[in-house]
Design a protein around this motif. Sequence first.
Motif, PDB file in Angstrom:
ATOM      1  N   ASP A 263       0.705  -1.473  -0.078  1.00 20.42           N
ATOM      2  CA  ASP A 263       0.553  -0.289   0.143  1.00 20.42           C
ATOM      3  C   ASP A 263       1.054   1.172  -0.129  1.00 20.42           C
ATOM      4  O   ASP A 263       2.380   0.871  -0.229  1.00 20.42           O
ATOM      5  N   LYS A 264       0.331   2.116  -0.168  1.00 19.72           N
ATOM      6  CA  LYS A 264       0.616   3.602  -0.514  1.00 19.72           C
ATOM      7  C   LYS A 264       0.641   4.653   0.655  1.00 19.72           C
ATOM      8  O   LYS A 264      -0.897   4.626   0.627  1.00 19.72           O
ATOM      9  N   MET A 265       0.673   5.329   0.885  1.00 22.38           N
ATOM     10  CA  MET A 265       0.455   6.342   2.434  1.00 22.38           C
ATOM     11  C   MET A 265       0.674   7.689   0.881  1.00 22.38           C
ATOM     12  O   MET A 265       0.784   8.377   0.075  1.00 22.38           O
ATOM     13  N   HIS A 266      -1.262   8.319   1.794  1.00 20.22           N
ATOM     14  CA  HIS A 266      -0.713   9.493   1.357  1.00 20.22           C
ATOM     15  C   HIS A 266      -0.040  10.548   0.607  1.00 20.22           C
ATOM     16  O   HIS A 266       1.307  11.018   1.388  1.00 20.22           O
ATOM     17  N   ALA A 267      -0.276  12.159   0.046  1.00 19.94           N
ATOM     18  CA  ALA A 267       1.227  12.467  -0.810  1.00 19.94           C
ATOM     19  C   ALA A 267       2.279  13.303   0.431  1.00 19.94           C
ATOM     20  O   ALA A 267       3.167  13.627   0.616  1.00 19.94           O
TER      21      ALA A 267
END
Length: 123
Positions: free
Chosen positions: A90-94
């Motif tokens: 998963d990737k997080m908010h910028a």
Amino acid sequence: MNAGWVLLGVLLAGPALAEEFSQRRTVTATAFNSLPGQGHGEDHSLAAWGDTLVPGMKAIAVSRDLLAAGLDYGTAVKIEGLEGTWYVRDKMHARWRNKIDVYLGEDREEALQWGRRKVEIRY
């Protein structure tokens, strides 16, 4: 299978495994769950690349700056203080920088106990 072939396979795999975790970095680590109110959208178990997170998975989310540092989708990661190998799913908010989020299933108390800490990761 012949024991000699097994030994040869282990010897050949050794350097590759060592290389797999040759990079080190200190990051801020928090924890998250797949519970309502955590994450974006209605399906709280759906990760950014389309994976469905299931309790027991060793999955992490990474801040987007870490993608360029080699922590791309599927990267195997060792995390200080946690057993086993974890995988970028998963990737997080910028807005986040130099941060990982450890997936702890649906155990909110475990995530709260983990809190926020600096850890060394190897990948």
